[in-house]
Design an enzyme around this catalytic site. Structure first.
Site, PDB file in Angstrom:
ATOM      1  N   ASP A  36       0.552  14.550 -11.574  1.00  0.00           N
ATOM      2  CA  ASP A  36       1.537  13.562 -12.020  1.00  0.00           C
ATOM      3  C   ASP A  36       2.920  14.095 -11.674  1.00  0.00           C
ATOM      4  O   ASP A  36       3.065  15.235 -11.230  1.00  0.00           O
ATOM      5  CB  ASP A  36       1.395  13.331 -13.528  1.00  0.00           C
ATOM      6  N   VAL A  60       1.662  11.618  -4.718  1.00  0.00           N
ATOM      7  CA  VAL A  60       0.457  11.134  -4.045  1.00  0.00           C
ATOM      8  C   VAL A  60       0.714  10.770  -2.582  1.00  0.00           C
ATOM      9  O   VAL A  60      -0.238  10.629  -1.805  1.00  0.00           O
ATOM     10  CB  VAL A  60      -0.154   9.924  -4.781  1.00  0.00           C
ATOM     11  N   SER A 149      -7.224  -3.757  -9.657  1.00  0.00           N
ATOM     12  CA  SER A 149      -6.745  -4.624 -10.745  1.00  0.00           C
ATOM     13  C   SER A 149      -7.386  -5.981 -10.548  1.00  0.00           C
ATOM     14  O   SER A 149      -7.701  -6.375  -9.415  1.00  0.00           O
ATOM     15  CB  SER A 149      -5.220  -4.770 -10.692  1.00  0.00           C
ATOM     16  N   TYR A 162       2.142  -6.613  -5.637  1.00  0.00           N
ATOM     17  CA  TYR A 162       1.175  -5.853  -6.433  1.00  0.00           C
ATOM     18  C   TYR A 162      -0.256  -6.264  -6.086  1.00  0.00           C
ATOM     19  O   TYR A 162      -1.139  -5.414  -5.884  1.00  0.00           O
ATOM     20  CB  TYR A 162       1.458  -6.084  -7.912  1.00  0.00           C
TER      21      TYR A 162
END
Length: 256
Positions: A36, A60, A149, A162
């Site tokens: 993170d 990342v 998602s 998104y």
């Protein structure tokens, strides 16, 4: 898979779905790297959970950064589980706004870069590391679990960026699983519905009233612990491969 002899790397592991996953895997006996960029939360979680947990500041999108986190995981135990649960938001926008202006291309690129490119970067590097593991009786060496998602399937107004990024994660799942058959590395994706995380910055009861009421059953938002439980099952079940699992209480997003 015996996850008690493994290490895991969890991107976004300092909060929300990632934190719940870290806690679940540690409780199940897995060594975990919290990958993170939230130093404060990451270090606090590392301190709380003990010696089989490490926080590694991880971007990342940066190969060296991800490889550094992988190296720490391999010091703890063979890396057999990679979970991509990192998040972020750059806002919502219609393709053409009410003022007639087109959506920001930079915003679109931001979403695709973080959620799709970042996911693939961690997948490819994690899979290469896991390919070196000793295979189990099935020939399995590890699993990568990505987070999509339900917006990948029923994106709402303003969610083009998104939804496109998460749709890419969905589309990545099967071909990546097929690519990695010889390496014995499985690839799965989880598509959550509306889950209550600290990102909502409100009390659970208020969030449930606002968003949970649309969920058929259970009539509430999802809990990160439920996502984490699914992660553990996927990790332990070698026959789950190349699939996207919705976890949404039968919710189907409406246009808005």
């Amino acid at each position: 898979m015996d996850i008690t002899t493994a290490s895991a790397l969890v991107t976004g592991g300092a909060g929300g779905l990632g934190e719940a996953t870290v806690r679940r895997l540690v409780a199940a006996g897995t060594a975990v790297v919290i990958a993170d960029l939230n130093d404060e939360k990451g270090k606090a979680l590392e301190s709380e959970l003990g010696e089989r947990v490490r926080y590694v500041a991880t971007d990342v999108l940066d190969e060296a950064s991800v490889n550094a986190a992988i190296a720490v995981a391999e010091e703890l135990a063979p890396l057999k589980i990679v979970v991509n649960a990192h998040g972020g938001s750059a806002g919502a926008a219609r393709v053409v706004g009410r003022d007639g202006e087109p959506a920001s291309f930079q915003q679109f690129q931001w979403y695709v870069n973080l959620f799709l490119n970042g996911t693939f970067n961690v997948l490819r590097l994690g899979a290469a590391a896991m390919a070196k593991n000793t295979a189990d009786e099935d020939g399995a060496r590890g699993v990568v679990i990505n987070t999509a998602s339900i917006a990948a399937f029923e994106g709402q107004i303003g969610q083009t960026a998104y939804s496109a990024a998460k749709g890419g994660v969905v589309g990545l799942t099967l071909p990546a699983a097929r690519d990695l058959t010889k390496q014995g590395v499985r690839v799965m994706a989880i598509a959550p519905g509306t889950f209550f995380t600290p990102a909502f910055k409100m009390e659970r009861e208020e969030a449930d009233q606002k968003w949970g009421s649309a969920v058929p059953f259970p009539n509430r938002m999802g809990s990160p612990s439920e996502y984490a439980a699914l992660v553990q099952h996927i990790a332990e079940n070698n026959y789950l491969n190349g699939e996207v699992i919705r976890i949404d209480g039968a919710l189907r997003f409406q246009p808005k």
